[in-house]
Design a protein around this motif. Structure first.
Motif, PDB file in Angstrom:
ATOM      1  N   ALA A   1       0.832  -1.213   0.000  1.00 22.30           N
ATOM      2  CA  ALA A   1       0.000   0.000   0.000  1.00 22.30           C
ATOM      3  C   ALA A   1       0.861   1.255   0.000  1.00 22.30           C
ATOM      4  O   ALA A   1       0.575   2.223  -0.717  1.00 22.30           O
ATOM      5  N   LEU A   2       1.936   1.254   0.776  1.00 23.62           N
ATOM      6  CA  LEU A   2       2.823   2.425   0.842  1.00 23.62           C
ATOM      7  C   LEU A   2       3.527   2.653  -0.496  1.00 23.62           C
ATOM      8  O   LEU A   2       3.715   3.787  -0.923  1.00 23.62           O
TER       9      LEU A   2
ATOM     10  N   THR B   1       2.283   1.840  -3.390  1.00 26.24           N
ATOM     11  CA  THR B   1       1.237   2.358  -4.265  1.00 26.24           C
ATOM     12  C   THR B   1       1.035   3.855  -4.037  1.00 26.24           C
ATOM     13  O   THR B   1       0.763   4.605  -4.972  1.00 26.24           O
ATOM     14  N   LEU B   2       1.235   4.276  -2.781  1.00 24.40           N
ATOM     15  CA  LEU B   2       1.106   5.703  -2.449  1.00 24.40           C
ATOM     16  C   LEU B   2       2.313   6.522  -2.922  1.00 24.40           C
ATOM     17  O   LEU B   2       2.312   7.740  -2.809  1.00 24.40           O
ATOM     18  N   GLY B   3       3.340   5.841  -3.409  1.00 23.86           N
ATOM     19  CA  GLY B   3       4.483   6.556  -3.981  1.00 23.86           C
ATOM     20  C   GLY B   3       5.731   6.594  -3.120  1.00 23.86           C
ATOM     21  O   GLY B   3       6.703   7.265  -3.457  1.00 23.86           O
TER      22      GLY B   3
ATOM     23  N   ILE C   1       0.211   0.921   8.486  1.00 23.24           N
ATOM     24  CA  ILE C   1       0.201   2.026   7.504  1.00 23.24           C
ATOM     25  C   ILE C   1       0.156   3.368   8.232  1.00 23.24           C
ATOM     26  O   ILE C   1       0.911   4.289   7.899  1.00 23.24           O
TER      27      ILE C   1
ATOM     28  N   LEU D   1       3.108   6.113   7.981  1.00 23.39           N
ATOM     29  CA  LEU D   1       2.878   7.447   7.402  1.00 23.39           C
ATOM     30  C   LEU D   1       3.395   8.551   8.311  1.00 23.39           C
ATOM     31  O   LEU D   1       3.846   9.594   7.842  1.00 23.39           O
TER      32      LEU D   1
END
Length: 193
Positions: free
Chosen positions: A155-156, A158-160, A186, A190
């Motif tokens: 997921a991270l 995918t977030l860039g 996550i 973040l």
């Protein structure tokens, strides 16, 4: 065997330095990790490993005894030569190499240029027990096989976020909270990225 050199730094390049000791200049192969730790002053001290081959005699230099130990462990693995070991120690810090092997993190080891899946697995199989025993580490393979961590890492990405940075943060979170949910990992990541 030459175990260390202490002298005047004559030449400094990212992969090679020349150290003058009592009028003799020694060419020493180094990793980028060691290069980054070399002082700008003239006097330096390096721990060394002297390698004698049929066609060459090469002196490798390290900023710490620990880095030299990791180098020696790596070259003891079949299929890992001195230049490959130096590349590994240039791409990752000695601590990261140790932790990747202990955690059976094939992806991190394989991310190093010139290391394929088979070599990465061989490094882990050959060195994991030795590293756990030598450094008194507990078995940390739980971190590498944690599916919540893997999902959070995906997921991270995918977030860039860069994989290496996200992976490091996720591993630290999972070590502190082994039962953390994907959402918790996550959220914590973040805050740190």
């Amino acid at each position: 065997m030459i175990t260390h050199l202490k002298g005047r730094l004559v030449e400094k390049n990212p992969t090679v330095v020349v150290i003058e000791c009592n009028g003799v200049g020694y060419e020493v192969q180094i990793s980028l990790n060691t290069f980054s730790k070399l002082p700008d002053t003239e006097n330096v001290s390096l721990f060394t490993h002297f390698l004698v081959r049929e066609d060459a005699q090469i002196l490798y230099g390290f900023s710490s005894v620990f880095e030299r130990e990791m180098f020696r462990m790596l070259i003891s693995v079949s299929g890992v030569g001195a230049s490959t070991a130096r590349t590994m120690l240039s791409s990752l810090s000695p601590e990261q190499v140790r932790e990747s092997i202990a955690a059976e993190d094939v992806a991190t080891i394989q991310s190093i240029k010139g290391i394929g899946a088979k070599t990465a697995q061989r490094v882990i199989v050959d060195l994991k027990d030795r590293i756990l025993k030598t450094y008194g580490m507990t078995d940390v393979s739980v971190v590498s096989s944690n599916t919540n961590r893997d999902e959070a890492l995906s997921a991270l990405e995918t977030l860039g976020f860069a994989r290496k940075a996200a992976e490091k943060v996720c591993n630290a979170i999972v070590k502190e909270q082994p039962d953390a949910s994907v959402e918790d990992i996550i959220k914590a990541a973040l805050k740190k990225l």
